[in-house]
Design a protein around this motif. Structure first.
Motif, mmCIF file in Angstrom:
data_model
loop_
_atom_site.group_PDB
_atom_site.id
_atom_site.type_symbol
_atom_site.label_atom_id
_atom_site.label_comp_id
_atom_site.label_asym_id
_atom_site.label_seq_id
_atom_site.Cartn_x
_atom_site.Cartn_y
_atom_site.Cartn_z
ATOM 1 N N ASN A 178 0.859 -1.188 0.000
ATOM 2 C CA ASN A 178 0.000 0.000 0.000
ATOM 3 C C ASN A 178 0.895 1.238 0.000
ATOM 4 O O ASN A 178 1.811 1.336 0.829
ATOM 5 N N VAL A 179 0.624 2.162 -0.906
ATOM 6 C CA VAL A 179 1.409 3.404 -0.951
ATOM 7 C C VAL A 179 0.432 4.579 -0.869
ATOM 8 O O VAL A 179 -0.421 4.743 -1.751
ATOM 9 N N ASN A 180 0.532 5.332 0.190
ATOM 10 C CA ASN A 180 -0.366 6.470 0.402
ATOM 11 C C ASN A 180 0.447 7.684 0.820
ATOM 12 O O ASN A 180 1.652 7.578 1.064
ATOM 13 N N ALA A 181 -0.234 8.811 0.918
ATOM 14 C CA ALA A 181 0.451 10.038 1.363
ATOM 15 C C ALA A 181 -0.438 10.792 2.331
ATOM 16 O O ALA A 181 -1.649 10.574 2.394
ATOM 17 N N VAL A 182 0.193 11.671 3.085
ATOM 18 C CA VAL A 182 -0.526 12.583 3.967
ATOM 19 C C VAL A 182 -0.223 13.993 3.476
ATOM 20 O O VAL A 182 0.914 14.295 3.091
ATOM 21 N N ALA A 183 -1.250 14.845 3.468
ATOM 22 C CA ALA A 183 -1.057 16.253 3.097
ATOM 23 C C ALA A 183 -1.406 17.116 4.314
ATOM 24 O O ALA A 183 -2.569 17.480 4.506
ATOM 25 N N PRO A 184 -0.397 17.404 5.142
ATOM 26 C CA PRO A 184 -0.695 18.225 6.323
ATOM 27 C C PRO A 184 -0.983 19.676 5.930
ATOM 28 O O PRO A 184 -0.446 20.186 4.942
ATOM 29 N N GLY A 185 -1.821 20.317 6.762
ATOM 30 C CA GLY A 185 -1.951 21.776 6.677
ATOM 31 C C GLY A 185 -0.805 22.379 7.461
ATOM 32 O O GLY A 185 0.278 21.795 7.533
ATOM 33 N N VAL A 186 -1.017 23.518 8.078
ATOM 34 C CA VAL A 186 0.069 24.118 8.865
ATOM 35 C C VAL A 186 0.156 23.395 10.213
ATOM 36 O O VAL A 186 -0.812 23.343 10.963
ATOM 37 N N ILE A 187 1.318 22.813 10.450
ATOM 38 C CA ILE A 187 1.530 22.005 11.661
ATOM 39 C C ILE A 187 2.648 22.671 12.483
ATOM 40 O O ILE A 187 3.713 22.986 11.927
ATOM 41 N N GLY A 188 2.392 22.837 13.734
ATOM 42 C CA GLY A 188 3.327 23.580 14.583
ATOM 43 C C GLY A 188 4.567 22.812 14.982
ATOM 44 O O GLY A 188 4.793 22.531 16.152
ATOM 45 N N THR A 189 5.405 22.485 13.996
ATOM 46 C CA THR A 189 6.714 21.895 14.310
ATOM 47 C C THR A 189 7.684 23.063 14.531
ATOM 48 O O THR A 189 7.391 24.200 14.137
ATOM 49 N N GLY A 190 8.836 22.787 15.143
ATOM 50 C CA GLY A 190 9.806 23.845 15.418
ATOM 51 C C GLY A 190 10.138 24.649 14.167
ATOM 52 O O GLY A 190 10.199 25.881 14.186
ATOM 53 N N ARG A 191 10.346 23.919 13.056
ATOM 54 C CA ARG A 191 10.729 24.571 11.799
ATOM 55 C C ARG A 191 9.660 25.565 11.338
ATOM 56 O O ARG A 191 9.971 26.691 10.955
ATOM 57 N N ILE A 192 8.403 25.156 11.410
ATOM 58 C CA ILE A 192 7.317 26.008 10.910
ATOM 59 C C ILE A 192 7.060 27.171 11.868
ATOM 60 O O ILE A 192 6.893 28.322 11.443
ATOM 61 N N LEU A 193 7.080 26.903 13.169
ATOM 62 C CA LEU A 193 6.816 27.983 14.138
ATOM 63 C C LEU A 193 7.879 29.072 14.009
ATOM 64 O O LEU A 193 7.581 30.257 14.138
ATOM 65 N N ALA A 194 9.126 28.661 13.692
ATOM 66 C CA ALA A 194 10.199 29.646 13.545
ATOM 67 C C ALA A 194 9.988 30.528 12.311
ATOM 68 O O ALA A 194 10.483 31.652 12.251
ATOM 69 N N GLN A 195 9.251 30.014 11.331
ATOM 70 C CA GLN A 195 9.031 30.788 10.086
ATOM 71 C C GLN A 195 7.834 31.730 10.186
ATOM 72 O O GLN A 195 7.644 32.582 9.332
ATOM 73 N N MET A 196 6.970 31.536 11.205
ATOM 74 C CA MET A 196 5.698 32.268 11.228
ATOM 75 C C MET A 196 5.727 33.463 12.164
ATOM 76 O O MET A 196 6.144 33.344 13.317
ATOM 77 N N SER A 197 5.232 34.596 11.670
ATOM 78 C CA SER A 197 5.044 35.740 12.564
ATOM 79 C C SER A 197 3.762 35.503 13.360
ATOM 80 O O SER A 197 2.946 34.653 12.989
ATOM 81 N N ASP A 198 3.578 36.283 14.428
ATOM 82 C CA ASP A 198 2.340 36.171 15.227
ATOM 83 C C ASP A 198 1.123 36.434 14.342
ATOM 84 O O ASP A 198 0.087 35.786 14.472
ATOM 85 N N GLU A 199 1.293 37.396 13.433
ATOM 86 C CA GLU A 199 0.178 37.767 12.555
ATOM 87 C C GLU A 199 -0.183 36.605 11.621
ATOM 88 O O GLU A 199 -1.362 36.279 11.439
ATOM 89 N N GLN A 200 0.844 35.964 11.062
ATOM 90 C CA GLN A 200 0.591 34.809 10.172
ATOM 91 C C GLN A 200 -0.096 33.681 10.938
ATOM 92 O O GLN A 200 -0.974 33.010 10.440
ATOM 93 N N ARG A 201 0.325 33.528 12.159
ATOM 94 C CA ARG A 201 -0.247 32.469 12.993
ATOM 95 C C ARG A 201 -1.736 32.723 13.231
ATOM 96 O O ARG A 201 -2.567 31.830 13.052
ATOM 97 N N LYS A 202 -2.033 33.976 13.596
ATOM 98 C CA LYS A 202 -3.442 34.332 13.860
ATOM 99 C C LYS A 202 -4.278 34.167 12.596
ATOM 100 O O LYS A 202 -5.399 33.665 12.631
ATOM 101 N N LYS A 203 -3.717 34.610 11.455
ATOM 102 C CA LYS A 203 -4.431 34.498 10.172
ATOM 103 C C LYS A 203 -4.724 33.032 9.846
ATOM 104 O O LYS A 203 -5.792 32.676 9.373
ATOM 105 N N THR A 204 -3.709 32.183 10.076
ATOM 106 C CA THR A 204 -3.874 30.758 9.769
ATOM 107 C C THR A 204 -4.953 30.149 10.654
ATOM 108 O O THR A 204 -5.799 29.381 10.190
ATOM 109 N N GLU A 205 -4.926 30.510 11.932
ATOM 110 C CA GLU A 205 -5.941 29.966 12.848
ATOM 111 C C GLU A 205 -7.338 30.427 12.415
ATOM 112 O O GLU A 205 -8.288 29.638 12.422
#
Ligand SMILES: NC(=O)c1ccc[n+]([C@@H]2O[C@H](COP(=O)([O-])OP(=O)(O)OC[C@H]3O[C@@H](n4cnc5c(N)ncnc54)[C@H](O)[C@@H]3O)[C@@H](O)[C@H]2O)c1
Length: 249
Positions: A179-206
């Motif tokens: 079986n070969v499948n994939a996952v397509a995550p939305g914005v996930i709060g990993t260290g890498r992603i949180l470091a790239q996001m401003s507070d404003e981007q975070r609020k907008k995404t939420e």
């Protein structure tokens, strides 16, 4: 304990979604082989063992180096005898607009997201074919379904390519019970992603997420465990969106 007596490789297990997936799979009985270029792979394996979550080992792995991928997979297959699952978490993006990207940057992104997936799949598929079974979970992104809000077009297109690769492998290796499948995550709060996001981007995404929050790595790990398990035995070639309804907003 859906993974008792199963050995599952998680690439990119040193951080973020890969780490959460390794922990989840081990908690359900798998021996997890934590592969990563970063030494944090050891911490993931240690945490799994020392917190009595389950069983894990750590292996140094460079997903960008074809020879290293072949060797590490050969050694892992011969050490364990059987590999039941491969979770391909290595991948990364880069926030850039289209005209900031040149051909070299475009190639690098495809190397990081598509060819890392290709190399690991090609390293394990002959073994899974021979043993007549296996589960592969690749990583696309909401960016591969639509257009990224954070990363550049080279990222979006590389993650769309992962969906195509997944579908093709599912068709070709279905007769081998793989079986070969994939996952397509939305914005996930990993260290890498949180470091790239401003507070404003975070609020907008939420605000743009009907479920009202940024996802956690554990939200993805649960779906990875489903796809790696016999519960998903009749699921192949699909990409599951895990994004809190981001698309619907
Ligand atoms: N976090 C998100 O919001 C998000 C959204 C959509 C898709 N994704 C995808 O999910 C996957 C995991 O993302 P994440 O946020 O957990 O990433 P992350 O950066 O937190 O973790 C990635 C891991 O991969 C390892 N790695 C990087 N290059 C490597 C290499 N050459 N060889 C071996 N290991 C290497 C890193 O050391 C790290 O431990 C990626 O494919 C990413 O594109 C993530």
């Amino acid at each position: 304990m859906r993974f008792e007596n199963k050995t599952i490789i998680v690439t990119g297990a040193g951080a973020g979604i890969g780490q959460a997936s390794a922990i989840r799979l081990a908690s359900e009985g798998a021996h997890v082989v934590c592969m990563d270029i970063a030494e944090s792979r050891e911490e993931t394996a240690r945490l799994i063992r020392e917190d009595d979550i389950g069983d894990a080992s750590a292996v140094a792995y460079d997903a960008l180096d074809s020879e290293n991928v072949k060797k590490v997979f050969e050694d892992t297959i011969s050490a364990h005898g059987r590999i039941d699952g491969l979770i391909n978490c290595v991948g990364a993006g880069l926030p850039r607009s289209a005209l900031e990207i040149d051909e070299e940057a475009f190639d690098k992104m495809f190397d990081m997201n598509v060819k890392t997936t290709y190399r690991a799949c090609w390293a394990v598929l002959p073994h899974m074919k021979e043993q007549k079974g296996g589960k592969i979970v690749n990583f696309s992104s909401v960016a591969g379904r639509s257009a990224s809000v954070l990363q550049g077009p080279h990222y979006s297109s590389s993650k769309a390519a992962v969906i195509g690769l997944t579908r093709h492998l599912a068709r070709e290796f279905g007769p081998d019970n793989i079986n070969v499948n994939a996952v397509a995550p939305g914005v996930i709060g990993t260290g890498r992603i949180l470091a790239q996001m401003s507070d404003e981007q975070r609020k907008k995404t939420e605000a743009a997420t009907p479920l009202g929050r940024i996802g956690a790595p554990e939200d993805i790990a649960g779906v990875v465990a489903f796809l790696a398990s016999e519960d998903a035995r009749h699921v192949t070639g699909v990409t599951i969106d895990v994004n809190g309804g981001f698309f619907l907003a």
